[in-house]
Design an enzyme around this catalytic site. Structure first.
Site, PDB file in Angstrom:
ATOM      1  N   ASN A 121       4.558   4.222 -16.482  1.00  0.00           N
ATOM      2  CA  ASN A 121       5.363   4.270 -15.253  1.00  0.00           C
ATOM      3  C   ASN A 121       6.598   3.384 -15.374  1.00  0.00           C
ATOM      4  OD1 ASN A 121       5.695   5.323 -12.604  1.00  0.00           O
ATOM      5  ND2 ASN A 121       5.095   3.343 -11.750  1.00  0.00           N
TER       6      ASN A 121
ATOM      7  N   LYS B 216      -8.234  -2.630  -6.374  1.00  0.00           N
ATOM      8  CA  LYS B 216      -7.768  -4.021  -6.279  1.00  0.00           C
ATOM      9  C   LYS B 216      -8.898  -4.919  -5.772  1.00  0.00           C
ATOM     10  CE  LYS B 216      -3.546  -3.466  -7.638  1.00  0.00           C
ATOM     11  NZ  LYS B 216      -3.134  -4.026  -8.930  1.00  0.00           N
TER      12      LYS B 216
ATOM     13  N   TYR C 147      -7.007   3.310  -4.535  1.00  0.00           N
ATOM     14  CA  TYR C 147      -6.095   2.292  -5.079  1.00  0.00           C
ATOM     15  C   TYR C 147      -6.484   0.908  -4.546  1.00  0.00           C
ATOM     16  CZ  TYR C 147      -2.101  -0.813  -5.333  1.00  0.00           C
ATOM     17  OH  TYR C 147      -1.316  -1.925  -5.532  1.00  0.00           O
TER      18      TYR C 147
ATOM     19  N   TYR D 182       0.368  -9.533  -2.970  1.00  0.00           N
ATOM     20  CA  TYR D 182       1.757  -9.239  -2.605  1.00  0.00           C
ATOM     21  C   TYR D 182       1.794  -8.489  -1.288  1.00  0.00           C
ATOM     22  CZ  TYR D 182       2.054  -9.248  -7.811  1.00  0.00           C
ATOM     23  OH  TYR D 182       1.957  -9.495  -9.151  1.00  0.00           O
TER      24      TYR D 182
ATOM     25  N   ASN E  94       7.356   4.848  -1.159  1.00  0.00           N
ATOM     26  CA  ASN E  94       7.620   3.632  -0.390  1.00  0.00           C
ATOM     27  C   ASN E  94       8.969   3.693   0.307  1.00  0.00           C
ATOM     28  OD1 ASN E  94       5.993   2.389  -3.117  1.00  0.00           O
ATOM     29  ND2 ASN E  94       5.168   2.024  -1.080  1.00  0.00           N
TER      30      ASN E  94
ATOM     31  N   SER F 192      -2.949  -7.254  -3.723  1.00  0.00           N
ATOM     32  CA  SER F 192      -2.103  -6.607  -2.729  1.00  0.00           C
ATOM     33  C   SER F 192      -2.617  -6.912  -1.329  1.00  0.00           C
ATOM     34  CB  SER F 192      -2.145  -5.094  -2.959  1.00  0.00           C
ATOM     35  OG  SER F 192      -1.642  -4.403  -1.848  1.00  0.00           O
TER      36      SER F 192
ATOM     37  N   PHE G 161      -0.030  -7.325 -14.664  1.00  0.00           N
ATOM     38  CA  PHE G 161       0.613  -6.381 -13.749  1.00  0.00           C
ATOM     39  C   PHE G 161       0.140  -4.957 -14.001  1.00  0.00           C
ATOM     40  CE2 PHE G 161       4.012  -9.655 -14.216  1.00  0.00           C
ATOM     41  CZ  PHE G 161       4.219  -9.954 -12.890  1.00  0.00           C
TER      42      PHE G 161
HETATM   43  P1  NAD Z   1       5.028  -0.548 -11.889  1.00  0.00           P
HETATM   44  O1  NAD Z   1       4.363   0.768 -11.974  1.00  0.00           O
HETATM   45  O2  NAD Z   1       6.508  -0.607 -11.911  1.00  0.00           O
HETATM   46  O3  NAD Z   1       4.481  -1.514 -13.056  1.00  0.00           O
HETATM   47  C1  NAD Z   1       3.181  -1.367 -13.584  1.00  0.00           C
HETATM   48  C2  NAD Z   1       3.319  -1.290 -15.108  1.00  0.00           C
HETATM   49  O4  NAD Z   1       2.025  -1.159 -15.685  1.00  0.00           O
HETATM   50  C3  NAD Z   1       4.146  -0.080 -15.557  1.00  0.00           C
HETATM   51  O5  NAD Z   1       5.167  -0.522 -16.428  1.00  0.00           O
HETATM   52  C4  NAD Z   1       3.128   0.810 -16.257  1.00  0.00           C
HETATM   53  O6  NAD Z   1       3.716   1.526 -17.332  1.00  0.00           O
HETATM   54  C5  NAD Z   1       2.103  -0.212 -16.728  1.00  0.00           C
HETATM   55  N1  NAD Z   1       0.755   0.330 -16.915  1.00  0.00           N
HETATM   56  C6  NAD Z   1       0.033   1.109 -16.072  1.00  0.00           C
HETATM   57  N2  NAD Z   1      -1.157   1.411 -16.608  1.00  0.00           N
HETATM   58  C7  NAD Z   1      -1.207   0.806 -17.827  1.00  0.00           C
HETATM   59  C8  NAD Z   1      -2.169   0.758 -18.862  1.00  0.00           C
HETATM   60  N3  NAD Z   1      -3.324   1.418 -18.778  1.00  0.00           N
HETATM   61  N4  NAD Z   1      -1.893   0.036 -19.976  1.00  0.00           N
HETATM   62  C9  NAD Z   1      -0.711  -0.619 -20.092  1.00  0.00           C
HETATM   63  N5  NAD Z   1       0.244  -0.593 -19.154  1.00  0.00           N
HETATM   64  C10 NAD Z   1      -0.006   0.108 -18.033  1.00  0.00           C
HETATM   65  O7  NAD Z   1       4.471  -1.272 -10.580  1.00  0.00           O
HETATM   66  P2  NAD Z   1       4.901  -2.655  -9.897  1.00  0.00           P
HETATM   67  O8  NAD Z   1       5.426  -2.345  -8.567  1.00  0.00           O
HETATM   68  O9  NAD Z   1       5.698  -3.471 -10.817  1.00  0.00           O
HETATM   69  O10 NAD Z   1       3.462  -3.276  -9.684  1.00  0.00           O
HETATM   70  C11 NAD Z   1       2.878  -4.200 -10.593  1.00  0.00           C
HETATM   71  C12 NAD Z   1       1.478  -4.527 -10.129  1.00  0.00           C
HETATM   72  O11 NAD Z   1       1.531  -5.052  -8.810  1.00  0.00           O
HETATM   73  C13 NAD Z   1       0.539  -3.326 -10.058  1.00  0.00           C
HETATM   74  O12 NAD Z   1      -0.746  -3.736 -10.485  1.00  0.00           O
HETATM   75  C14 NAD Z   1       0.524  -2.972  -8.590  1.00  0.00           C
HETATM   76  O13 NAD Z   1      -0.670  -2.352  -8.212  1.00  0.00           O
HETATM   77  C15 NAD Z   1       0.665  -4.333  -7.952  1.00  0.00           C
HETATM   78  N6  NAD Z   1       1.237  -4.290  -6.590  1.00  0.00           N
HETATM   79  C16 NAD Z   1       2.421  -3.652  -6.378  1.00  0.00           C
HETATM   80  C17 NAD Z   1       2.934  -3.570  -5.073  1.00  0.00           C
HETATM   81  C18 NAD Z   1       4.235  -2.852  -4.797  1.00  0.00           C
HETATM   82  O14 NAD Z   1       4.465  -2.503  -3.647  1.00  0.00           O
HETATM   83  N7  NAD Z   1       5.090  -2.613  -5.778  1.00  0.00           N
HETATM   84  C19 NAD Z   1       2.253  -4.178  -4.014  1.00  0.00           C
HETATM   85  C20 NAD Z   1       1.060  -4.844  -4.290  1.00  0.00           C
HETATM   86  C21 NAD Z   1       0.563  -4.890  -5.586  1.00  0.00           C
HETATM   87  N1  UFG Z   2       7.551   4.710   5.797  1.00  0.00           N
HETATM   88  C1  UFG Z   2       8.309   5.676   6.439  1.00  0.00           C
HETATM   89  N2  UFG Z   2       8.857   6.672   5.686  1.00  0.00           N
HETATM   90  C2  UFG Z   2       8.705   6.741   4.333  1.00  0.00           C
HETATM   91  C3  UFG Z   2       7.930   5.744   3.686  1.00  0.00           C
HETATM   92  C4  UFG Z   2       7.362   4.746   4.448  1.00  0.00           C
HETATM   93  O1  UFG Z   2       8.460   5.651   7.650  1.00  0.00           O
HETATM   94  O2  UFG Z   2       9.217   7.684   3.711  1.00  0.00           O
HETATM   95  C5  UFG Z   2       6.982   3.613   6.605  1.00  0.00           C
HETATM   96  C6  UFG Z   2       5.475   3.532   6.539  1.00  0.00           C
HETATM   97  O3  UFG Z   2       4.893   4.364   7.514  1.00  0.00           O
HETATM   98  C7  UFG Z   2       5.237   2.056   6.793  1.00  0.00           C
HETATM   99  C8  UFG Z   2       6.465   1.379   6.171  1.00  0.00           C
HETATM  100  O4  UFG Z   2       7.452   2.402   6.067  1.00  0.00           O
HETATM  101  O5  UFG Z   2       5.245   1.778   8.172  1.00  0.00           O
HETATM  102  C9  UFG Z   2       6.208   0.824   4.768  1.00  0.00           C
HETATM  103  O6  UFG Z   2       5.660   1.841   3.948  1.00  0.00           O
HETATM  104  P1  UFG Z   2       5.558   1.665   2.356  1.00  0.00           P
HETATM  105  O7  UFG Z   2       4.947   2.904   1.826  1.00  0.00           O
HETATM  106  O8  UFG Z   2       6.846   1.219   1.801  1.00  0.00           O
HETATM  107  O9  UFG Z   2       4.562   0.421   2.208  1.00  0.00           O
HETATM  108  P2  UFG Z   2       3.047   0.281   2.669  1.00  0.00           P
HETATM  109  O10 UFG Z   2       2.962  -0.982   3.438  1.00  0.00           O
HETATM  110  O11 UFG Z   2       2.526   1.491   3.303  1.00  0.00           O
HETATM  111  O12 UFG Z   2       2.342   0.185   1.254  1.00  0.00           O
HETATM  112  C10 UFG Z   2       2.531  -0.956   0.443  1.00  0.00           C
HETATM  113  C11 UFG Z   2       2.314  -0.636  -1.029  1.00  0.00           C
HETATM  114  C12 UFG Z   2       0.899  -0.237  -1.273  1.00  0.00           C
HETATM  115  C13 UFG Z   2      -0.032  -1.245  -0.706  1.00  0.00           C
HETATM  116  C14 UFG Z   2       0.282  -1.468   0.756  1.00  0.00           C
HETATM  117  C15 UFG Z   2      -0.558  -2.518   1.394  1.00  0.00           C
HETATM  118  O13 UFG Z   2       3.140   0.408  -1.444  1.00  0.00           O
HETATM  119  O14 UFG Z   2       0.680  -0.180  -2.671  1.00  0.00           O
HETATM  120  O15 UFG Z   2       1.639  -1.911   0.847  1.00  0.00           O
HETATM  121  O16 UFG Z   2      -0.235  -3.760   0.920  1.00  0.00           O
HETATM  122  F1  UFG Z   2      -1.305  -0.794  -0.818  1.00  0.00           F
END
Ligand code: NAD
Ligand code: UFG
Length: 339
Positions: free
Chosen positions: A36, A153, A149, A177, A199, A125, A81
């Site tokens: 990804n 976690k 998902y 986060y 998102n 998360s 990550f």
């Molecule tokens: P991202 O997808 O940009 O980064 C995740 C990375 O992990 C990617 O580069 C992907 O290629 C790599 N990856 C996935 N599966 C793998 C595997 N089996 N082996 C090796 N590499 C692998 O996502 P991000 O937003 O940078 O998130 C990083 C971490 O934080 C994730 O674990 C995600 O669940 C967690 N997280 C993200 C958010 C968010 O909103 N972005 C919120 C809470 C937690």
């Molecule tokens: N939203 C919209 N339109 C869109 C996308 C989102 O209105 O096209 C709204 C959602 O309903 C929510 C807010 O924007 O009220 C934020 O939504 P996101 O999808 O950006 O974020 P979430 O809080 O739903 O999800 C995030 C992470 C998940 C994590 C979750 C809980 O993406 O991985 O926070 O921590 F599980």
């Protein structure tokens, strides 16, 4: 120099974290299967920090390759990550999520044990809080999840708690986060969803840049300031700095056990407030329509971030305006992401 294994280091949060830990004198070894992410992200980080980064294309499901990497390097800690993060996809492909996230993490932990590496920083998360009983959310709140998902976690947190109980000198900081947005101020790295964004912020910025027609606001009848969903948006650079603080905490404390810590700002922002802040700070148009609620969404979610302040000395610095400006710099300079 302390070496750090950074799994998933080519991703959105990982790439920003590389900058912080390299600038602080740590030496990362990035391990990512690029499922990804793009190798260009690593090249861009190299340009930002002015040095080469040791990158290994590898999967956390490949235990033999992990062993080889641990045999070649003596790591002080692992920042983990790597994981899949699309909530909707996890509902239709639960096994893929449990395999990749849970089994993958267990592999990393097993190889750490084989090689005597004792410090682990985990990407948890706010999703582990489910629908919180009150706000703001404290680390002590009970945990629950509504999708595979989130469940992955939560399961990993349980595994880490048990490992810390069984092995008293094993340390695991679980960084929970809230909603990361924004990008490095260079505008050269940022969030680059491979599909139509799930998102909010990447959706807004892709509408603004003309890749998508209009935003759907999922529900305007929640019990919030304007009826739209409220979240704790946090600048990804602040989040990255939180990882550095966690590393430094591990370097200064021999025994932390399992330590869950919220990384959020403590402030809630509604969907419409974020859209309006984006329009105001960037001067772009963001057409939107009100749409039905999205299944599984909660009304409001924001952190109490006192624990991060007390234990790590970390406080989020950047405001919503800055998050919008930095997102737009990245999106407008790279309308098609890394492609
Ligand atoms: P991202 O997808 O940009 O980064 C995740 C990375 O992990 C990617 O580069 C992907 O290629 C790599 N990856 C996935 N599966 C793998 C595997 N089996 N082996 C090796 N590499 C692998 O996502 P991000 O937003 O940078 O998130 C990083 C971490 O934080 C994730 O674990 C995600 O669940 C967690 N997280 C993200 C958010 C968010 O909103 N972005 C919120 C809470 C937690
Ligand atoms: N939203 C919209 N339109 C869109 C996308 C989102 O209105 O096209 C709204 C959602 O309903 C929510 C807010 O924007 O009220 C934020 O939504 P996101 O999808 O950006 O974020 P979430 O809080 O739903 O999800 C995030 C992470 C998940 C994590 C979750 C809980 O993406 O991985 O926070 O921590 F599980």
């Amino acid at each position: 120099m302390m070496k750090i294994l950074v799994t998933g280091g080519a991703g959105y949060i990982g790439s920003h974290t590389l900058i912080e830990i390299i600038n602080a004198g740590f030496e990362p070894v990035v391990y990512d299967n690029l499922s990804n992410s793009s190798p260009v992200a690593i090249e861009r980080v190299e340009q930002i920090v002015g040095q080469n980064i040791n990158f290994i294309k590898g999967d956390i499901l490949d235990k033999e390759l992990l062993r080889k990497v641990f045999a070649e390097h003596t790591f002080f800690a692992v920042i983990h990550f790597a994981g899949l993060k699309a909530v909707g996809e996890s509902v239709s492909k639960p096994l893929k999520y449990y395999q990749n996230n849970v089994i993958g993490t267990i592999n990393v932990l097993e190889v750490m044990k084989e090689f005597g590496v004792k410090n682990f920083i985990f990407s948890s998360s706010a999703t582990v809080y489910g629908n919180p009983r009150s706000l703001p959310i404290y680390e002590s709140f009970e945990r629950s999840c509504t999708n595979p998902y989130g469940q992955s976690k939560l399961m990993i947190e349980y595994v880490l708690e048990d490992v810390c109980r069984a092995q008293v000198d094993f340390n695991a900081i679980s960084l929970r986060y809230f909603n990361p947005i924004g990008a490095d101020e260079s505008g050269t790295i940022g969030e680059d969803p491979s599909d139509i964004p799930n998102n909010l912020m990447p959706y807004i910025s892709q509408v603004a840049v003309g890749r998508l027609e209009k935003l759907s606001v999922f529900g305007d009848d929640y019990d919030t300031i304007d009826g739209t969903g409220v979240r704790d948006y946090i600048h990804v650079v602040d989040l990255a700095k939180g990882h550095l603080k966690a590393l430094e905490y591990l370097a200064n404390h021999k025994q932390t056990g399992f330590l869950p810590i919220n990384l959020g700002t403590g402030h809630g922002t509604s969907v419409l407030q974020l859209v309006n802040a984006f329009i105001k700070t960037t001067g772009q148009k963001v057409p939107y329509v009100i749409a039905p609620r999205r299944v599984g969404d909660i009304a409001s979610c924001y952190a109490n971030a006192d624990k991060a302040k007390t234990l790590l000395g970390w406080v989020a610095q950047y405001d919503i305006e800055r998050m919008c400006i930095d997102t737009w710099r990245w999106q407008s300079n790279n309308p098609n992401g890394y492609n």
